[in-house]
Design a protein around this motif. Structure first.
Motif, mmCIF file in Angstrom:
data_model
loop_
_atom_site.group_PDB
_atom_site.id
_atom_site.type_symbol
_atom_site.label_atom_id
_atom_site.label_comp_id
_atom_site.label_asym_id
_atom_site.label_seq_id
_atom_site.Cartn_x
_atom_site.Cartn_y
_atom_site.Cartn_z
ATOM 1 N N GLU A 163 0.851 -1.191 0.000
ATOM 2 C CA GLU A 163 0.000 0.000 0.000
ATOM 3 C C GLU A 163 0.880 1.232 0.000
ATOM 4 O O GLU A 163 1.783 1.348 0.827
ATOM 5 N N ALA A 164 0.610 2.160 -0.878
ATOM 6 C CA ALA A 164 1.468 3.334 -1.050
ATOM 7 C C ALA A 164 1.162 4.414 -0.021
ATOM 8 O O ALA A 164 1.048 5.603 -0.338
ATOM 9 N N LEU A 165 1.042 3.975 1.228
ATOM 10 C CA LEU A 165 0.805 4.870 2.353
ATOM 11 C C LEU A 165 1.539 4.292 3.553
ATOM 12 O O LEU A 165 2.325 3.366 3.410
ATOM 13 N N SER A 166 1.278 4.796 4.727
ATOM 14 C CA SER A 166 1.932 4.301 5.940
ATOM 15 C C SER A 166 1.618 2.830 6.168
ATOM 16 O O SER A 166 0.530 2.353 5.838
ATOM 17 N N ASP A 167 2.564 2.119 6.783
ATOM 18 C CA ASP A 167 2.337 0.701 7.076
ATOM 19 C C ASP A 167 1.537 0.489 8.347
ATOM 20 O O ASP A 167 1.197 -0.638 8.698
ATOM 21 N N PHE A 168 1.230 1.558 9.042
ATOM 22 C CA PHE A 168 0.560 1.459 10.335
ATOM 23 C C PHE A 168 -0.772 0.715 10.188
ATOM 24 O O PHE A 168 -1.619 1.094 9.400
ATOM 25 N N GLY A 169 -0.949 -0.350 10.930
ATOM 26 C CA GLY A 169 -2.181 -1.124 10.900
ATOM 27 C C GLY A 169 -2.096 -2.405 10.108
ATOM 28 O O GLY A 169 -2.910 -3.321 10.293
ATOM 29 N N TRP A 170 -1.110 -2.510 9.233
ATOM 30 C CA TRP A 170 -1.033 -3.689 8.363
ATOM 31 C C TRP A 170 -0.483 -4.926 9.067
ATOM 32 O O TRP A 170 -0.735 -6.053 8.642
#
Length: 662
Positions: free
Chosen positions: A611-618
């Motif tokens: 995902e081209a956003l923050s990895d937070f939560g993955w």
């Protein structure tokens, strides 16, 4: 002996002070100072019916200064709303009580909006006034003003300092919302002391510049002066009105009145006693109300009920004379049946060529609008980019309240709160829109959407580093994680037309949860494996031939195609992976444990999220053994394709990452 009106005002004051003192927590200053204006409005000018709190044509009252909640609870108790009892007042601020520290919509009967963060109630009131104006334009006929009510909002210096109130009132003035009446409780005190330390502007001139009628009540204890101002406000049929009411914070408490200490702490037992002595309070026992006061409020409530009775008679005549409009009214307030659209193959069709999901969203929005005429919304000056213009729907303006395309101007904060107000009012299905990076401006209001269980739709476009040349200031990174962190908030980041259709389905069928559609600027390929399964939030887009895949690649939005391409490349090396599209973590978490296990089996711990956003939560999905291909910093300025390559969003990097976990 005090007359009944003075005694009633003092009842509000004493009940408020006693409840706050018993809780040893709260804000007595506002209730003590603002009791006269609240009493005068609720008793003699505002149309409401305690016996029918949901009456569609009631006047709305929003306490924007929500810290003064005991003012509102005292009124609700005295008028008999929802049987709010004296015991409830005694349990002010206690766990599970009907009298929480700040007013909470849906929790206590008679509360029109959850307020607390200052200024937000002001903007929500603007949304309610816009809803009234629009519904009146749609439904009223000659001799049948079935939508004809006012929106009142009360706040103080803090609400006026917050920027959101200026955003909202600037728009209200532009739109000429003459049934919006703002009470400015002006006592020149904030928590740190005199407002002069940080707030010396002439608020009245500011409102004049907004296009408001401005009135001033010099003595906030003078009921006749307050009454005259309210009637003058109603007499202006072209402008909203701001009534500046000069009050004394903590009025009636000799040791506290006019001081900052009256704002946010209990008066103290001795000062409560002094308050009662100053007000010549007749009751010795705490939490005791003279019977003549109850009788007075009961009589007022009886008269309020009679006003609704008259409206009900008018509305029945309207139903008979305009049966088509009556049917439309029922659909507006009870919801439209969209099954014909959602059950059609055409709705779930694939796009014929690559297409930005923002463009897809615009097309679907216009499809839905055809079957949902009460859909209303707009953008913060970005409709051409957000693709939120509804064709042939008209623009809501001072000259055309019947239009459903809203133009908020560059006012994202007010826009989101106004959206809440539209949703709170009833009868309308609202959406708001801006660039995803600017969703930061909407976050506090989105939080209240979730807290109030409002099905407001947020359309956020330009969803990643794909924004490209605009650079890091316009490329969202952490925003998706922020919205995913909100309780009771559903986020969809679709990969193509089919998933965008699922996102809209979720948004417009929601009854008690806001939804965000996070959409691309750049064109995306249509995924062969995408389907209505996207409604489940996560599903198998392309499967492995093995019972337990060699690895699982999970992706959302524009990165789903990367995952599919990586699967094809890995197959050349004999690695058989499953591709899972995860447009909505929230929707996925609603599924059964069995379904989630079928998509992400525990037996396969080799997982990569892209995902081209923050990895937070993955990491809840990839675990300690997995990896995430994501943004670890801010973006850059350049063509989108160059940025995706620079930051590792390539087939080659996804393949290498998968191999690294095998």
């Amino acid at each position: 002996m005090k007359n009944i009106e003075e005694l009633s005002v003092n009842t509000i004051r004493v009940l408020s002070a006693e409840a706050i003192q018993k809780a040893k927590s709260g804000h007595p200053g506002l209730p003590l100072g603002a009791a006269p204006m609240a009493y005068e409005l609720w008793t003699n000018h505002m149309n409401h019916n305690p016996a029918d709190p949901e009456w569609a044509n009631r006047d709305r009252f929003v306490l924007s200064g929500g810290h003064g909640s005991m003012l509102l609870y005292s009124l609700l108790h005295l008028f008999g709303y929802g049987n709010l009892s004296m015991e409830d007042l005694k349990n002010f601020r206690q766990l599970g009580s009907l009298t929480p520290g700040h007013p909470e919509y849906g929790h206590t009967v008679g509360i029109e909006a959850t307020t607390g963060p200052l200024g937000q109630g002001m903007a929500m009131a603007v949304g309610m006034a816009m809803a009234e104006a629009h519904l009146a334009a749609v439904f009223n006929k000659d001799g049948y003003d079935i939508v004809d009510h006012y929106t009142y909002v009360l706040g103080g210096d803090g609400c006026m300092m917050e920027g959101i109130s200026s955003e909202a009132f600037s728009l209200a003035g532009t739109l000429g919302l003459h049934k919006l009446i703002v009470f400015y409780d002006s006592n020149n005190i904030s928590i740190e002391g005199s407002t002069d330390i940080a707030f010396t502007e002439d608020v009245t001139k500011r409102f004049e510049a907004f296009g408001f009628q401005t009135l001033e009540v010099k003595d906030g204890n003078n009921l006749a002066e307050i009454a005259a101002a309210i009637e003058a406000a109603k007499a202006d049929t072209t402008r909203p009105t701001m009534i500046k009411v000069n009050t004394v914070i903590g009025y009636g408490c000799p040791a506290k009145q006019g001081k900052a200490s009256a704002h946010g702490e209990p008066l103290g037992e001795e000062n409560v006693a002094a308050l009662k002595e100053y007000l010549e309070w007749p009751c010795k026992e705490a939490f005791t109300v003279p019977q003549e006061v109850y009788d007075h409020f009961n009589e007022a409530a009886r008269k309020k009920a009679a006003v609704e009775d008259e409206w009900n008679v008018l509305f029945e005549k309207y139903r008979k004379e305009y049966p088509d409009m009556a049917e439309k009214w029922d659909a507006y307030y009870n919801g439209y049946d969209l099954s014909k659209l959602f059950d059609s193959e055409d709705y779930w069709k694939k796009a014929e060529k690559p297409e930005a999901t923002r463009s897809t969203s615009g097309s679907i929005l216009n499809e839905i609008k055809q079957l949902m005429p009460n859909l209303i919304g707009g953008s913060a000056d970005l409709a051409p980019s957000n693709k939120t213009n509804m064709k042939d729907a008209g623009d809501f303006s001072k000259d055309n309240y019947a239009g459903t395309n809203l133009h908020f101007g560059v006012r994202e904060q007010a826009m989101a709160a106004i959206g809440n107000g539209l949703a709170l009012h009833g009868g309308l299905k609202a959406f708001v829109a801006t660039f995803f990076v600017f969703s930061d401006y909407t976050k506090p209001m989105a939080r209240l959407s979730a807290l109030m269980n409002l099905p407001l739709t947020f359309i956020f476009t330009h969803d990643s580093i794909g924004v490209g040349e605009d650079g890091p200031t316009h490329e969202p990174v952490e925003q998706l994680a922020a919205f995913r962190s909100l309780p009771n908030f559903c986020v969809y980041r679709p990969c193509d037309r089919t998933e965008t259709a699922a996102a809209w389905y979720r948004a417009v069928t929601s009854k008690d949860q806001p939804t965000a559609l996070v959409l691309t600027r750049q064109n995306l390929s249509q995924m062969q494996g995408s389907s209505k399964e996207a409604l489940k939030g996560g599903y198998i887009l392309e499967d492995s031939k093995k019972e337990v895949p060699d690895a699982i690649i999970i992706a959302s939005g524009s990165e789903v195609e990367l995952a599919v391409n990586a699967k094809a490349e890995l197959a050349k090396d004999g690695v058989d992976v499953r591709v899972v599209s995860m447009p909505s973590m929230e929707a996925f978490e609603e599924q059964t444990a069995e379904y989630k296990e079928s998509v992400l089996p525990k037996a396969c711990r080799k997982r990569v999220a892209v995902e081209a956003l923050s990895d937070f939560g993955w990491y809840r999905y990839v675990g300690l053994d997995g990896k995430v291909v994501s943004m670890t910093g801010f973006g850059a300025s350049g063509p989108a394709a160059s940025l995706f390559e620079k930051f590792g969003f390539t087939t080659e990097n996804v393949v290498a990452t998968v191999k690294s976990v095998l």
